[in-house]
Design a protein around this motif. Structure first.
Motif, PDB file in Angstrom:
ATOM      1  N   PHE A 105      38.371  22.362   3.190  1.00 23.94           N
ATOM      2  CA  PHE A 105      39.075  23.611   3.190  1.00 23.94           C
ATOM      3  C   PHE A 105      38.992  24.185   4.810  1.00 23.94           C
ATOM      4  N   LYS A 106      40.114  24.665   5.125  1.00 24.77           N
ATOM      5  CA  LYS A 106      40.412  24.946   6.489  1.00 24.77           C
ATOM      6  C   LYS A 106      40.698  26.387   6.691  1.00 24.77           C
ATOM      7  N   GLN A 107      40.054  27.090   7.597  1.00 22.34           N
ATOM      8  CA  GLN A 107      40.421  28.355   8.085  1.00 22.34           C
ATOM      9  C   GLN A 107      41.230  28.692   9.230  1.00 22.34           C
ATOM     10  N   ASN A 108      42.327  29.365   9.113  1.00 21.28           N
ATOM     11  CA  ASN A 108      43.244  29.299  10.138  1.00 21.28           C
ATOM     12  C   ASN A 108      42.772  30.145  11.338  1.00 21.28           C
ATOM     13  N   THR A 109      42.593  29.721  12.492  1.00 21.03           N
ATOM     14  CA  THR A 109      42.053  30.091  13.718  1.00 21.03           C
ATOM     15  C   THR A 109      42.927  30.876  14.874  1.00 21.03           C
ATOM     16  N   PHE A 147      29.302  22.716   6.036  1.00 24.20           N
ATOM     17  CA  PHE A 147      30.065  23.567   6.727  1.00 24.20           C
ATOM     18  C   PHE A 147      29.974  23.233   8.096  1.00 24.20           C
ATOM     19  N   ASN A 148      31.218  22.982   8.831  1.00 23.04           N
ATOM     20  CA  ASN A 148      31.331  22.257  10.111  1.00 23.04           C
ATOM     21  C   ASN A 148      30.755  23.160  11.428  1.00 23.04           C
ATOM     22  N   GLY A 149      30.310  24.326  11.138  1.00 23.41           N
ATOM     23  CA  GLY A 149      30.137  25.324  12.079  1.00 23.41           C
ATOM     24  C   GLY A 149      31.059  26.239  12.727  1.00 23.41           C
ATOM     25  N   TYR A 150      32.310  26.126  12.177  1.00 24.33           N
ATOM     26  CA  TYR A 150      33.215  26.981  12.805  1.00 24.33           C
ATOM     27  C   TYR A 150      34.445  27.502  11.821  1.00 24.33           C
ATOM     28  N   ASP A 151      35.245  26.320  11.289  1.00 25.18           N
ATOM     29  CA  ASP A 151      36.660  26.696  10.674  1.00 25.18           C
ATOM     30  C   ASP A 151      36.871  25.907   9.148  1.00 25.18           C
ATOM     31  N   GLU A 152      35.557  25.241   8.916  1.00 25.49           N
ATOM     32  CA  GLU A 152      35.703  24.249   7.835  1.00 25.49           C
ATOM     33  C   GLU A 152      34.663  23.819   6.924  1.00 25.49           C
ATOM     34  N   CYS A 153      34.925  23.972   5.590  1.00 20.75           N
ATOM     35  CA  CYS A 153      34.013  23.611   4.570  1.00 20.75           C
ATOM     36  C   CYS A 153      34.668  22.316   4.009  1.00 20.75           C
ATOM     37  N   LEU A 154      33.511  21.382   3.707  1.00 21.93           N
ATOM     38  CA  LEU A 154      33.949  19.886   3.322  1.00 21.93           C
ATOM     39  C   LEU A 154      33.054  19.716   1.994  1.00 21.93           C
ATOM     40  N   ILE A 155      33.478  18.895   1.255  1.00 20.21           N
ATOM     41  CA  ILE A 155      32.946  18.403  -0.135  1.00 20.21           C
ATOM     42  C   ILE A 155      33.004  16.931  -0.161  1.00 20.21           C
TER      43      ILE A 155
END
Length: 280
Positions: A93-97, A151-159
């Motif tokens: 899941f990627k947040q637009n930066t 949580f990648n520490g910036y803009d992405e969550c992963l499973i």
């Protein structure tokens, strides 16, 4: 300062001690270099040499070949799909930066860091956290399987979900349509699925830092609140309680095979997954 030793226990759980993967190391200022790695010891050596000034990304899949998988370049996607050990699925899941990047264009490095951390603390990543939790609960309910949320520490969550070896006729296309189906049926806005070659993916190495936020790629439990997940990203060590055993799901693997069969038996890429979805 070196990476906390507790992370190597997770690496062994995720990757084993011997494998054929690649590690990407670097940052936006100096660029990135790819390394073919064959063992946990090689990861350790490269971390000791390059941490913390660089970011680290590891290939999601092990490659069942004696060949150096990087030989010939990263553009030979067929090679990655052919040799990839198909025993897992990653959902990102990627947040637009774009807004953040526009705001920090003319700031000093310390001002950029402070603005990014403030944005994160104020809820910049709430969408990806919420949708990651939504997928986690969906898989738990319908497939009786738990994954590793990060949580990648910036803009992405992963499973990451472990599976038995998946024997699929069209593995990359099947994964692509899995992501597309999840995004459409569950009305997800941040699920990243545009890449149709998931067997060439790289992911942030858990326990290492993101250069934008200086937060660590951390595992978390899905019941954590947004604030707890962001705070967890400040910790450089791994809690032993997160080292749960991977479980697999026959129901999920059958779901993947059903998608693959629909692709195999369809003409002109006109897929109909509704009957497959309705069986859930």
């Amino acid at each position: 300062m070196q990476i906390d030793e507790s992370w190597y226990k997770l690496y062994e759980n995720l990757y084993g001690t011997e494998f054929n993967r690649f590690l990407t190391i670097g940052n936006t200022k100096i660029g990135y270099t790819n390394y073919n790695i064959r063992s946990l010891n090689e990861i350790k050596e490269l971390i000791e040499e390059n941490y913390p000034q660089n970011e680290f990304y590891i290939s999601l899949y092990n490659y069942n070949t004696e060949e150096n998988i990087l030989r010939g370049g990263l553009n030979e996607m067929d090679k990655y799909e052919e040799y990839a050990e198909k025993n897992g699925i990653l959902i990102r899941f990627k947040q637009n930066t774009d807004i953040i990047m526009e705001e920090i264009t003319n700031l000093t490095d310390i001002q950029k860091f402070m603005f990014i951390r403030r944005s994160i603390n104020l809820g910049f990543n709430k969408d990806i956290v919420e949708e990651c939790s939504k997928i986690y609960n969906f898989f738990k309910t319908h497939f009786n399987i738990k994954g590793y949320p990060m949580f990648n520490g910036y803009d992405e969550c992963l499973i990451y979900y472990r599976t038995n070896e998946l024997k699929l006729s069209y593995p990359s296309l099947t994964c692509h349509n899995l992501y597309k189906l999840l995004k459409e049926k569950l009305e997800l806005k941040t699920l990243l699925y545009e890449n149709i070659e998931p067997y060439a993916q790289i992911v942030p190495l858990p326990g290492t830092q993101n250069s934008n936020s200086r937060l660590y790629t951390q595992l978390y439990f899905p019941e954590y609140s947004y604030e707890e997940i962001m705070l967890k990203g400040q910790e450089k060590f791994l809690d032993e309680e997160h080292l749960q055993e991977f479980d697999t799901s026959n129901d999920f693997e059958q779901f993947m095979k059903d998608i693959d069969n629909e692709i195999k038996n369809s003409e002109n890429s006109r897929y109909n997954f509704d009957d497959i979805w309705d069986k859930l």
